[in-house]
Scaffold this motif. Structure first.
Motif, PDB file in Angstrom:
ATOM      1  N   LEU A   1       5.666  73.103  57.545  1.00  0.00           N
ATOM      2  CA  LEU A   1       5.163  72.494  58.776  1.00  0.00           C
ATOM      3  C   LEU A   1       5.213  70.978  58.629  1.00  0.00           C
ATOM      4  CD1 LEU A   1       3.714  72.795  61.531  1.00  0.00           C
ATOM      5  CD2 LEU A   1       1.546  72.896  60.277  1.00  0.00           C
ATOM      6  N   HIS A   2       5.833  70.315  59.620  1.00  0.00           N
ATOM      7  CA  HIS A   2       5.963  68.859  59.518  1.00  0.00           C
ATOM      8  C   HIS A   2       6.112  68.254  60.916  1.00  0.00           C
ATOM      9  CE1 HIS A   2       6.897  64.997  57.741  1.00  0.00           C
ATOM     10  NE2 HIS A   2       8.001  64.920  58.502  1.00  0.00           N
ATOM     11  N   ASP A   3       5.176  67.358  61.255  1.00  0.00           N
ATOM     12  CA  ASP A   3       5.222  66.609  62.522  1.00  0.00           C
ATOM     13  C   ASP A   3       5.377  67.518  63.751  1.00  0.00           C
ATOM     14  OD1 ASP A   3       4.930  64.230  61.184  1.00  0.00           O
ATOM     15  OD2 ASP A   3       7.103  63.877  61.042  1.00  0.00           O
ATOM     16  N   GLY A   4       4.597  68.605  63.805  1.00  0.00           N
ATOM     17  CA  GLY A   4       4.605  69.483  64.965  1.00  0.00           C
ATOM     18  C   GLY A   4       5.762  70.450  65.029  1.00  0.00           C
ATOM     19  N   ASN A   5       6.595  70.465  64.006  1.00  0.00           N
ATOM     20  CA  ASN A   5       7.708  71.413  63.944  1.00  0.00           C
ATOM     21  C   ASN A   5       7.559  72.303  62.715  1.00  0.00           C
ATOM     22  OD1 ASN A   5       9.283  70.534  66.251  1.00  0.00           O
ATOM     23  ND2 ASN A   5       9.679  68.673  65.086  1.00  0.00           N
ATOM     24  N   VAL A   6       8.060  73.528  62.839  1.00  0.00           N
ATOM     25  CA  VAL A   6       8.010  74.486  61.742  1.00  0.00           C
ATOM     26  C   VAL A   6       9.436  74.862  61.374  1.00  0.00           C
ATOM     27  CG1 VAL A   6       7.099  76.689  60.923  1.00  0.00           C
ATOM     28  CG2 VAL A   6       5.853  75.396  62.667  1.00  0.00           C
ATOM     29  N   THR A   7       9.749  74.732  60.089  1.00  0.00           N
ATOM     30  CA  THR A   7      11.065  75.138  59.602  1.00  0.00           C
ATOM     31  C   THR A   7      10.901  76.435  58.811  1.00  0.00           C
ATOM     32  OG1 THR A   7      11.798  72.848  59.444  1.00  0.00           O
ATOM     33  CG2 THR A   7      13.076  74.499  58.240  1.00  0.00           C
ATOM     34  N   LEU A   8      11.571  77.472  59.275  1.00  0.00           N
ATOM     35  CA  LEU A   8      11.465  78.792  58.663  1.00  0.00           C
ATOM     36  C   LEU A   8      12.723  79.119  57.884  1.00  0.00           C
ATOM     37  CD1 LEU A   8      10.092  80.717  61.797  1.00  0.00           C
ATOM     38  CD2 LEU A   8       8.750  79.572  60.035  1.00  0.00           C
ATOM     39  N   GLN A   9      12.556  79.594  56.659  1.00  0.00           N
ATOM     40  CA  GLN A   9      13.670  80.099  55.861  1.00  0.00           C
ATOM     41  C   GLN A   9      13.689  81.614  56.011  1.00  0.00           C
ATOM     42  OE1 GLN A   9      15.885  78.106  54.433  1.00  0.00           O
ATOM     43  NE2 GLN A   9      14.688  76.299  55.057  1.00  0.00           N
ATOM     44  N   LEU A  10      14.683  82.122  56.722  1.00  0.00           N
ATOM     45  CA  LEU A  10      14.718  83.525  57.124  1.00  0.00           C
ATOM     46  C   LEU A  10      15.952  84.238  56.587  1.00  0.00           C
ATOM     47  CD1 LEU A  10      13.834  82.944  60.882  1.00  0.00           C
ATOM     48  CD2 LEU A  10      12.255  83.816  59.145  1.00  0.00           C
ATOM     49  N   THR A  11      15.744  85.478  56.213  1.00  0.00           N
ATOM     50  CA  THR A  11      16.863  86.378  55.936  1.00  0.00           C
ATOM     51  C   THR A  11      16.868  87.416  57.051  1.00  0.00           C
ATOM     52  OG1 THR A  11      16.644  86.083  53.547  1.00  0.00           O
ATOM     53  CG2 THR A  11      17.874  88.003  54.316  1.00  0.00           C
ATOM     54  N   PHE A  12      17.824  87.334  57.934  1.00  0.00           N
ATOM     55  CA  PHE A  12      17.866  88.265  59.061  1.00  0.00           C
ATOM     56  C   PHE A  12      18.271  89.653  58.576  1.00  0.00           C
ATOM     57  CE2 PHE A  12      18.156  84.177  61.138  1.00  0.00           C
ATOM     58  CZ  PHE A  12      17.300  84.349  62.214  1.00  0.00           C
ATOM     59  N   ALA A  13      17.820  90.659  59.289  1.00  0.00           N
ATOM     60  CA  ALA A  13      18.084  92.042  58.890  1.00  0.00           C
ATOM     61  C   ALA A  13      18.301  92.895  60.129  1.00  0.00           C
ATOM     62  CB  ALA A  13      16.926  92.585  58.064  1.00  0.00           C
ATOM     63  N   GLU A  14      18.997  93.977  59.940  1.00  0.00           N
ATOM     64  CA  GLU A  14      19.261  94.924  61.026  1.00  0.00           C
ATOM     65  C   GLU A  14      18.460  96.194  60.791  1.00  0.00           C
ATOM     66  OE1 GLU A  14      22.985  97.339  63.134  1.00  0.00           O
ATOM     67  OE2 GLU A  14      23.336  96.008  61.405  1.00  0.00           O
ATOM     68  N   LYS A  15      17.827  96.667  61.842  1.00  0.00           N
ATOM     69  CA  LYS A  15      17.084  97.919  61.748  1.00  0.00           C
ATOM     70  C   LYS A  15      18.058  99.091  61.828  1.00  0.00           C
ATOM     71  CE  LYS A  15      12.653  96.507  63.778  1.00  0.00           C
ATOM     72  NZ  LYS A  15      11.727  96.696  64.917  1.00  0.00           N
ATOM     73  N   ILE A  16      18.043  99.933  60.814  1.00  0.00           N
ATOM     74  CA  ILE A  16      18.885 101.125  60.783  1.00  0.00           C
ATOM     75  C   ILE A  16      17.973 102.340  60.944  1.00  0.00           C
ATOM     76  CG2 ILE A  16      20.599 102.435  59.515  1.00  0.00           C
ATOM     77  CD1 ILE A  16      21.487  99.594  60.242  1.00  0.00           C
ATOM     78  N   GLU A  17      18.217 103.107  62.006  1.00  0.00           N
ATOM     79  CA  GLU A  17      17.374 104.282  62.248  1.00  0.00           C
ATOM     80  C   GLU A  17      17.527 105.293  61.113  1.00  0.00           C
ATOM     81  OE1 GLU A  17      17.973 106.020  66.041  1.00  0.00           O
ATOM     82  OE2 GLU A  17      17.561 104.180  67.162  1.00  0.00           O
ATOM     83  N   ASP A  18      16.379 105.791  60.655  1.00  0.00           N
ATOM     84  CA  ASP A  18      16.356 106.767  59.566  1.00  0.00           C
ATOM     85  C   ASP A  18      15.071 107.578  59.693  1.00  0.00           C
ATOM     86  OD1 ASP A  18      16.374 108.250  57.260  1.00  0.00           O
ATOM     87  OD2 ASP A  18      16.833 106.575  55.925  1.00  0.00           O
TER      88      ASP A  18
END
Length: 342
Positions: A247-264
């Protein structure tokens, strides 16, 4: 017999004859009175029989009238009456894309199909959405023209929610400012679009419509029933694993690993995540709402609105957080919600 003796006999017979006549008259009067009394009794008995007969006939005619001219055969409203089975409703929450209603955040699209007639009010029960309104003219959609509520409808709605057990009683008691809209009484298909402001909407799943049917019947009776409809949500979202945040100066930087939902079906949640091989950075403003699971109560999954300091702290404690990121046309992040993976 000499004349003097005859005069004597006449004098002695006269009173006796007079007494006999009086007695005969008295008896005749008594017989007449007795006959008149008997006649009165007969006439009264006959009158009672006539009244009883007419009462019986009236009851038969009334019973036949109620059967033949009942609300089903001869309803007050023309056409057939609507039944719960003859009512179909589809409702979906979407991000608002109507520029004329740009001051609203979300829109609720409702498709109603009725195969019968009857008055109605339709009440959205949407957590986190309020200040319902409509566009005056919108092609292809019915404009209600007004919204409202009444105490009897609100009681019916709360009873319906409690009986269906779709949400906790305490949460139902907290529901306030129920406002409904109407569609025409006549059978047919109607499309309605209502607009709402975001007051904490995060796709909690507790989104419903309650259709209240009201139809005037004979003798001042009103037929009422309700139908509960679950509201769908059509908001684009992606699933990601939050690895780190700053969090810095009203902004949030997110480090994300995107993923796909696989039905199971073998998984507790019915799916598993297939992660990307790379981590991406996403920058958002601090005002974007984020909701975390409240782990203090396991009776049901509840969410609390958190600030980004709390999110960063939990990420550091647990090493990662699974998030569902809801977006408007893949350009604007509307809100984020933690998802639970056993």
């Amino acid at each position: 017999m000499n004349k003097d003796f005859e005069k004597f006999l006449a004098k002695t017979r006269k009173p006796t004859m007079e007494r006999s006549k009086k007695e005969e008259i008295r008896k005749s009067i008594q017989r007449y009175q007795s006959m008149e009394e008997e006649d009165k009794k007969d006439r009264y008995t006959n009158l009672k029989r006539v009244i009883a007969g007419f009462s019986g006939l009236a009851a038969v005619f009334l019973f036949a009238f109620l059967i033949i001219f009942d609300d089903e055969n001869f309803p007050i409203t023309t056409g057939s009456s609507l039944t719960p089975e003859g009512l179909q409703i589809e409702a979906t929450i979407k991000p608002n894309r109507n520029e004329e209603m740009s001051h609203k955040d979300y829109m609720l699209e409702v498709i109603i199909k009725k195969d019968g007639n009857g008055g109605n009010m339709i009440y959205p029960v949407l957590e986190g959405l309020s200040n319902m309104s409509w566009a005056e003219r919108e092609e292809g959609f019915f404009s209600p023209g007004s919204i409202g509520t009444n105490t009897l409808d609100e009681e019916s709605i709360r009873d319906t929610l409690i009986e269906s057990e779709v949400m906790g009683v305490d949460r139902i008691k907290d529901i306030s400012q129920l406002m409904g809209f109407y569609i025409p009484e006549e059978a047919g298909e109607y499309r309605v679009r209502m607009y709402f402001e975001d007051t904490g909407f995060f796709n909690s799943g507790n989104q419903y419509l309650v259709y209240v049917h009201k139809e005037e019947k004979r003798f001042g009776h009103e037929e009422r029933w309700t139908k509960l409809v679950e509201v769908n949500t059509e908001i684009p979202s992606t699933t990601a694993i939050l690895e780190d945040a700053e969090l810095h100066d009203g902004n949030v930087t997110l480090q994300l690993t995107f993923a796909e939902k696989i039905e199971d079906g073998s998984q507790p949640n019915g799916f598993y995540l297939e992660k990307d091989s790379v981590t991406s950075a996403l920058s958002i403003i601090e005002e974007v709402p984020v909701y975390l699971i409240n782990y203090s109560d396991w009776s049901e999954i509840n969410y609390i609105k958190a600030n980004w300091e709390e999110v960063i702290e939990r990420t550091k404690e647990e090493g990662m957080i699974f998030l569902e990121i809801y977006e408007k046309d893949q350009k604007e992040v509307l809100f984020m919600k933690e998802i639970y993976l056993p």
